[in-house]
Design a protein around this motif. Structure first.
Motif, PDB file in Angstrom:
ATOM      1  N   PHE A  14      23.839  -9.868  -8.059  1.00 13.86           N
ATOM      2  CA  PHE A  14      25.089  -9.281  -7.575  1.00 13.86           C
ATOM      3  C   PHE A  14      26.233 -10.236  -7.871  1.00 13.86           C
ATOM      4  O   PHE A  14      26.068 -11.462  -7.808  1.00 13.86           O
ATOM      5  CB  PHE A  14      25.043  -9.069  -6.059  1.00 13.86           C
ATOM      6  N   TYR A  15      27.408  -9.687  -8.142  1.00  9.62           N
ATOM      7  CA  TYR A  15      28.598 -10.530  -8.216  1.00  9.62           C
ATOM      8  C   TYR A  15      28.851 -11.098  -6.827  1.00  9.62           C
ATOM      9  O   TYR A  15      28.686 -10.381  -5.817  1.00  9.62           O
ATOM     10  CB  TYR A  15      29.810  -9.711  -8.663  1.00  9.62           C
ATOM     11  N   PRO A  16      29.269 -12.372  -6.733  1.00 14.75           N
ATOM     12  CA  PRO A  16      29.560 -12.944  -5.409  1.00 14.75           C
ATOM     13  C   PRO A  16      30.715 -12.204  -4.736  1.00 14.75           C
ATOM     14  O   PRO A  16      30.730 -12.003  -3.526  1.00 14.75           O
ATOM     15  CB  PRO A  16      29.925 -14.393  -5.701  1.00 14.75           C
ATOM     16  N   ASN A  17      31.672 -11.776  -5.561  1.00 16.53           N
ATOM     17  CA  ASN A  17      32.832 -11.051  -5.052  1.00 16.53           C
ATOM     18  C   ASN A  17      33.025  -9.842  -5.957  1.00 16.53           C
ATOM     19  O   ASN A  17      32.922  -9.958  -7.170  1.00 16.53           O
ATOM     20  CB  ASN A  17      34.062 -11.970  -5.115  1.00 16.53           C
ATOM     21  N   TYR A  18      33.322  -8.663  -5.371  1.00 11.73           N
ATOM     22  CA  TYR A  18      33.335  -7.446  -6.187  1.00 11.73           C
ATOM     23  C   TYR A  18      34.713  -7.223  -6.807  1.00 11.73           C
ATOM     24  O   TYR A  18      35.460  -6.321  -6.420  1.00 11.73           O
ATOM     25  CB  TYR A  18      32.859  -6.260  -5.355  1.00 11.73           C
ATOM     26  N   GLY A  19      35.027  -8.054  -7.806  1.00 16.66           N
ATOM     27  CA  GLY A  19      36.355  -8.071  -8.414  1.00 16.66           C
ATOM     28  C   GLY A  19      36.750  -6.776  -9.096  1.00 16.66           C
ATOM     29  O   GLY A  19      37.932  -6.509  -9.292  1.00 16.66           O
ATOM     30  N   GLU A  23      40.095  -2.808  -3.740  1.00 13.89           N
ATOM     31  CA  GLU A  23      40.352  -3.463  -2.461  1.00 13.89           C
ATOM     32  C   GLU A  23      39.033  -3.711  -1.733  1.00 13.89           C
ATOM     33  O   GLU A  23      37.985  -3.204  -2.139  1.00 13.89           O
ATOM     34  CB  GLU A  23      41.284  -2.611  -1.598  1.00 13.89           C
ATOM     35  N   LEU A  24      39.101  -4.485  -0.663  1.00 12.36           N
ATOM     36  CA  LEU A  24      37.908  -4.846   0.115  1.00 12.36           C
ATOM     37  C   LEU A  24      36.793  -5.337  -0.809  1.00 12.36           C
ATOM     38  O   LEU A  24      35.719  -4.751  -0.881  1.00 12.36           O
ATOM     39  CB  LEU A  24      37.430  -3.665   0.968  1.00 12.36           C
ATOM     40  N   GLN A  25      37.104  -6.431  -1.519  1.00 15.63           N
ATOM     41  CA  GLN A  25      36.202  -6.870  -2.582  1.00 15.63           C
ATOM     42  C   GLN A  25      34.966  -7.610  -2.074  1.00 15.63           C
ATOM     43  O   GLN A  25      34.172  -8.080  -2.864  1.00 15.63           O
ATOM     44  CB  GLN A  25      36.986  -7.744  -3.575  1.00 15.63           C
ATOM     45  N   HIS A  26      34.830  -7.701  -0.755  1.00 13.44           N
ATOM     46  CA  HIS A  26      33.639  -8.364  -0.217  1.00 13.44           C
ATOM     47  C   HIS A  26      32.604  -7.353   0.257  1.00 13.44           C
ATOM     48  O   HIS A  26      31.523  -7.719   0.675  1.00 13.44           O
ATOM     49  CB  HIS A  26      34.032  -9.291   0.943  1.00 13.44           C
ATOM     50  N   GLN A  27      32.934  -6.074   0.240  1.00 13.05           N
ATOM     51  CA  GLN A  27      31.969  -5.085   0.726  1.00 13.05           C
ATOM     52  C   GLN A  27      31.854  -3.933  -0.263  1.00 13.05           C
ATOM     53  O   GLN A  27      32.710  -3.752  -1.122  1.00 13.05           O
ATOM     54  CB  GLN A  27      32.376  -4.557   2.102  1.00 13.05           C
ATOM     55  N   THR A  28      30.773  -3.163  -0.131  1.00  8.66           N
ATOM     56  CA  THR A  28      30.557  -2.064  -1.075  1.00  8.66           C
ATOM     57  C   THR A  28      31.344  -0.834  -0.658  1.00  8.66           C
ATOM     58  O   THR A  28      31.896  -0.780   0.441  1.00  8.66           O
ATOM     59  CB  THR A  28      29.063  -1.670  -1.158  1.00  8.66           C
ATOM     60  N   HIS A  29      31.378   0.154  -1.556  1.00 10.13           N
ATOM     61  CA  HIS A  29      32.065   1.419  -1.235  1.00 10.13           C
ATOM     62  C   HIS A  29      31.140   2.379  -0.505  1.00 10.13           C
ATOM     63  O   HIS A  29      31.537   3.480  -0.164  1.00 10.13           O
ATOM     64  CB  HIS A  29      32.608   2.078  -2.514  1.00 10.13           C
ATOM     65  N   TYR A  30      29.893   1.975  -0.315  1.00  9.40           N
ATOM     66  CA  TYR A  30      28.946   2.876   0.344  1.00  9.40           C
ATOM     67  C   TYR A  30      29.235   2.959   1.849  1.00  9.40           C
ATOM     68  O   TYR A  30      29.674   1.995   2.473  1.00  9.40           O
ATOM     69  CB  TYR A  30      27.515   2.405   0.103  1.00  9.40           C
ATOM     70  N   GLY A  68      28.117   1.340  -9.671  1.00  8.76           N
ATOM     71  CA  GLY A  68      27.118   0.272  -9.647  1.00  8.76           C
ATOM     72  C   GLY A  68      27.647  -0.997 -10.309  1.00  8.76           C
ATOM     73  O   GLY A  68      27.294  -2.110  -9.920  1.00  8.76           O
ATOM     74  N   TYR A  69      28.502  -0.833 -11.297  1.00  8.52           N
ATOM     75  CA  TYR A  69      29.025  -2.005 -12.029  1.00  8.52           C
ATOM     76  C   TYR A  69      30.001  -2.837 -11.201  1.00  8.52           C
ATOM     77  O   TYR A  69      30.369  -3.931 -11.607  1.00  8.52           O
ATOM     78  CB  TYR A  69      29.688  -1.560 -13.343  1.00  8.52           C
ATOM     79  N   TYR A  70      30.445  -2.334 -10.046  1.00  8.63           N
ATOM     80  CA  TYR A  70      31.209  -3.192  -9.130  1.00  8.63           C
ATOM     81  C   TYR A  70      30.349  -4.364  -8.659  1.00  8.63           C
ATOM     82  O   TYR A  70      30.859  -5.449  -8.401  1.00  8.63           O
ATOM     83  CB  TYR A  70      31.604  -2.426  -7.864  1.00  8.63           C
TER      84      TYR A  70
ATOM     85  N   ARG B 202      26.685 -10.312 -20.889  1.00  7.06           N
ATOM     86  CA  ARG B 202      26.247  -9.807 -19.586  1.00  7.06           C
ATOM     87  C   ARG B 202      27.386  -9.217 -18.772  1.00  7.06           C
ATOM     88  O   ARG B 202      27.200  -8.244 -18.051  1.00  7.06           O
ATOM     89  CB  ARG B 202      25.562 -10.934 -18.809  1.00  7.06           C
ATOM     90  N   LYS B 203      28.570  -9.791 -18.885  1.00  6.34           N
ATOM     91  CA  LYS B 203      29.696  -9.300 -18.068  1.00  6.34           C
ATOM     92  C   LYS B 203      30.383  -8.091 -18.700  1.00  6.34           C
ATOM     93  O   LYS B 203      31.383  -7.599 -18.168  1.00  6.34           O
ATOM     94  CB  LYS B 203      30.728 -10.419 -17.871  1.00  6.34           C
ATOM     95  N   ASN B 204      29.896  -7.646 -19.850  1.00  5.20           N
ATOM     96  CA  ASN B 204      30.565  -6.515 -20.514  1.00  5.20           C
ATOM     97  C   ASN B 204      30.298  -5.209 -19.787  1.00  5.20           C
ATOM     98  O   ASN B 204      29.219  -4.990 -19.238  1.00  5.20           O
ATOM     99  CB  ASN B 204      30.097  -6.402 -21.969  1.00  5.20           C
ATOM    100  N   LEU B 205      31.313  -4.369 -19.813  1.00  2.30           N
ATOM    101  CA  LEU B 205      31.226  -3.056 -19.166  1.00  2.30           C
ATOM    102  C   LEU B 205      31.811  -2.022 -20.114  1.00  2.30           C
ATOM    103  O   LEU B 205      32.933  -2.177 -20.595  1.00  2.30           O
ATOM    104  CB  LEU B 205      32.034  -3.079 -17.855  1.00  2.30           C
TER     105      LEU B 205
END
Lengths: 481, 362
Positions: A14-19, A23-30, A68-70, B202-205
């Motif tokens: 997982f990305y450490p931060n969902y860049g 918005e709300l880049q620390h949590q998922t959209h689920y 999912g790519y977030y 890997r970071k490509n989207l």
């Protein structure tokens, strides 16, 4: 709070931060209580454990898991609704060392994408499919899914799903288990801790199968959707256990992981220098055409016509190849399609000393009519002074013209004498060459040798050519006398 | 030079492989099936992938997957199959994925028939899918150009990160002519944006989603700028005897070949007629049309349709010169004599000088 300790770190995959989220880049959209969060976590952990993060490609579908790519720090491809298995198929084939995961919901996989999933499974594509079945369309706000239980209400079944209107719930694992190719099919239900642990094992096995070079794996996950189901997370899990697991029994539907060996690896690719020969563009398959065209200007516009099976197209092709060998510009245009399979067939061949404009021939100066309908259809289009070769003993009186040259003989009967009716077309070619001298004998022979692959047939065709010449000599002399 | 007498459809496949294409995903349809058959034969030998997909819809998304993974990929179809691919074409353009589609046009609408037609112009040139996008469209009029423009199509697809069509009709696809193929096979360029299942990528989207309106508009403007550049830099056309032409004929594909014969026939009778043949249908040779409009009195458009490219000619002229149209459809291909009668008629109608003895034949 001091008694609390974190036993499970966030997965590396997982990305450490969902860049990529706005918005709300620390949590998922689920939504709270949604199964996707759990399933994503299980998938990310399996990727970590297998050490395949760098070579994983996640194919994101349309539905709640569209983003999912977030979250996943792997190669990501976003696909159209239902088409993820087709995208995954080609990505995997393009990069055979990759681990490709197609993550799809029930609308995506079991409604709009049924053709793609069925055929990817049936081909045994070595991909891993995570199929999230929550029995409803979540992202679009609660419409009927193919997996919605009978009687259940949705925004598009306000009176409940009717077996007479929408039919019965679709069973994906059971359906795919009827195919021979899949290696691993399991349905799990994340309605309690035990189910979640089993789901984790199944997802990991699905990935392992791919790492081991085996074929198609699919894990169906019965997953809660408390928001759309209008219930609490706890009651949603209860519904998984008490209702959905009864309609969709959990278990392994296929497991050939121990029986099937790894799929064969692709053969090594040829070098670029080897390509022309592989594409049959080497000297054996091309004509080294003369530098100079014949000095005397010619423009032979030939129509060849007859029944399908009389070798109409092949006769035209030999003429075109002979023209090419003689340094002429050439074109060959067939009539194509159903008429080839029964009725009549024709082709247009042009041989010229100048660049050919239209390959379409409406006013031929040579007509090769292998049957009577073709003669009747085209004899009046022949230019005055042109040649008409007709495959019969006599010319029908109403087809006679004084301003063209006729060579009439039963070329097919002559072919019978040689031993095969099917070389009648080449007998006619011999007659044409004797009568009108379109190109030289050696060029016709080179064209035949180039076109006819079988030595036996080439011998027949050479005999036919000579027989046709003799026949024409007789007839043309007869005309002169 | 060594030449090969080869069908247009097969020439596309051989040229594609020489140009570095290593994936062909397709579904059979007359008159394009020879493409799939040739790819089935040659692609595995070249170390590439051939797969007969379950539908044209699946085919176009397999192109999406292959292109996203950085491989030169193509498909081929005709009318009904191209209609099915339109959803995927919108996604490919939106995700900026390069690929090549050969459309060997047949008669429509519906099942129509399998004879040559040019009725796919609108759905291919105007972008039959949703959203603001274009495909680049190349229109060969000979088997040699089937080979040459296929190689060009892959280069343009990569350069513009956009799907490129080779738009031909059944006649060009089915006919055989001598072809000289490119001497040296090509190794495609590496695509740094592709998802190749490597640490570097890997970071490509690859995506066509832009949820925020401002982001999506920025993306659309980026595509728009790309298309404007394409319109400036990639227009290709052929002029045939247009220098002093009073009547400029326009057509593409097999029609252009017939029009060359028409020009020859009519020039012999003293009518000053020429041919402007678009090789790129998008971008359309607008400037060439406008330049010829300064000297020509009249334009004549001929298509195997009821008039689709005609609209682009009218837009380019914007009323500057009259445009007359002659179309055959349903698989009928008019002989040069038939088209010449049309040209004589419009020449007379607009007062273009025709020798007296010719008028007697009209």
């Amino acid at each position: 709070m001091s008694e609390f300790s974190v036993l499970q770190q966030k997965a590396e995959s997982f990305y450490p931060n969902y860049g990529r989220k706005a918005e709300l880049q620390h949590q998922t959209h689920y939504c709270p209580g949604c199964g996707h969060g759990i399933i994503s976590k299980l998938l990310a952990r399996a990727i970590d454990e297998l050490g395949i993060q760098d070579r994983t490609i996640l194919v994101n579908p349309v539905g709640c898991s569209v983003f999912g790519y977030y979250y996943f720090d792997v190669g990501n491809i976003q696909s159209a609704h239902g088409r993820a298995p087709a995208v995954a198929t080609a990505a995997k084939r393009a990069r055979p060392h990759s681990v490709v995961v197609s993550y799809q919901g029930d609308g995506d996989l079991a409604a709009i994408g049924t053709a793609e999933i069925l055929h990817a499974a049936n081909r045994g594509e070595p991909i891993t499919v995570i199929f999230v079945n929550n029995a409803i369309y979540g992202m679009t706000g609660g419409q009927l899914a193919p997996t919605t239980p009978v009687g259940a209400k949705s925004t598009t079944t306000p009176y409940g799903r009717s077996i007479f209107n929408e039919g019965y719930p679709l069973h994906v694992c059971e359906t795919l288990a009827s195919l021979e190719a899949p290696v691993y099919l399991e349905r799990v239900a994340i309605g309690n801790i035990k189910g979640i642990l089993q789901a984790g094992k199944a997802i990991r096995r699905g990935l392992e199968n791919q790492v081991n070079g085996l074929g198609f794996s699919l894990i169906e996950v019965l997953s809660p959707c408390p928001t759309i189901w209008k219930t609490t997370p706890q009651d949603a899990q209860k519904r998984i256990r008490e209702e959905l697991s009864k309609i969709y029994p959990v278990g392994v539907f296929r497991d050939l992981t121990g029986d099937r060996g790894a799929r064969p690896a692709a053969l090594p690719a040829p070098t670029l220098n080897e390509l022309p020969a592989l594409l049959e563009l080497d000297a054996a398959h091309t004509f080294e055409t003369p530098d100079r065209r014949p000095t005397q200007a010619v423009d032979w516009r030939i129509k060849v016509a007859g029944f399908g099976g009389q070798g109409v197209l092949m006769l035209g092709e030999v003429l075109a190849e002979a023209g090419l060998a003689a340094g002429l510009d050439v074109s060959w245009l067939p009539s194509y399609g159903p008429e080839m399979r029964s009725g009549t067939s024709n082709c247009h061949v042009r041989l010229a000393t100048h660049a050919i404009d239209s390959p379409l021939i409406s006013r031929p100066n040579v007509l090769l009519a292998l049957n009577e309908p073709s003669l009747r259809k085209f004899v009046h289009t022949v230019e005055p002074g042109g040649w008409v070769l007709y495959n019969a003993d006599t010319l029908p009186p109403d087809c006679r013209r004084d301003d063209v040259n006729f060579v009439t003989d039963s070329f097919t009967k002559i072919a019978d004498g040689i031993g095969d009716t099917r070389v009648g077309n080449i007998v006619m070619l011999g007659a044409l060459m004797e009568a009108a001298h379109l190109v030289g004998d050696e060029q016709v022979d080179a064209a035949l040798a180039h076109t006819v692959k079988s030595a036996r047939w080439l011998e027949f065709d050479r005999k036919a050519l000579v027989a046709g010449k003799l026949a024409a000599r007789r007839i043309v002399q007869g005309v002169v006398q | 030079m060594p030449k090969q007498l080869i069908k247009g459809n097969e020439a596309i496949v051989k040229s594609a492989i020489l140009a570095g294409c290593r994936a062909f995903y397709g579904y059979p349809i007359t008159p394009a099936s020879e493409l799939a058959e040739a790819a089935a034969k040659y692609m595995p030998l070249a170390g590439g992938t051939f797969l007969q997909a379950e539908s044209e819809t699946a085919s176009i998304y397999m192109l999406f997957g292959a292109a996203a993974a950085g491989v030169r990929a193509m498909t081929a179809s005709s009318g009904p199959g191209i209609s099915l691919m339109q959803e995927g074409l919108s996604y490919l353009a939106g995700a900026e994925l390069p690929c090549v589609i050969a459309d060997i046009m047949r008669g429509g609408p519906g099942l129509g028939n399998i004879a040559p037609e040019q009725g796919d112009y609108n759905q291919v040139v105007k972008g039959g899918g949703h959203g603001c996008y274009h495909t680049i469209v190349l229109a060969p009029d000979s088997v040699q150009e089937m080979a040459d423009l296929t190689a060009l199509a892959f280069d343009l697809a990569d350069a513009y990160r956009n799907p490129v069509f080779v738009l031909a009709d059944g006649a060009i696809g089915q006919m055989m002519e001598p072809v000289e193929f490119m001497a040296r096979p090509v190794e495609p360029r590496h695509m740094p944006w592709a998802v190749e299942a490597t640490p570097e990528t890997r970071k490509n989207l690859v995506t066509s989603i832009y949820l925020e309106p401002d982001n999506l508009e920025a993306h659309i403007r980026k595509l728009e700028a790309k298309y404007r550049r394409c319109e400036r830099e990639e227009v290709r056309f052929e002029e045939y005897q247009t220098g002093d032409a009073e009547v400029v004929l326009m057509g593409y594909g097999i029609t252009a070949r017939i029009l060359k014969a028409v020009v020859e026939q009519l020039r012999a009778t003293g009518l000053r007629v020429g041919l402007l043949r678009p090789i790129t249908l998008y971008p359309f040779p607008v400037a060439a049309v406008q330049r010829l409009a300064r000297s020509a009195k009249l334009f004549g458009v001929v298509e195997l349709s009821t008039g689709q490219m005609l609209d682009d000619v009218r837009l380019a002229l914007n009323g500057a010169r009259p445009v007359e149209f002659y179309g055959r459809a349903g698989g009928n291909v008019p002989p040069a004599e038939e088209v010449a009668r049309f040209v004589r008629r419009i020449a007379r109608q607009y007062g273009v000088a025709v020798a007296e003895e010719e008028l007697a034949h009209v």
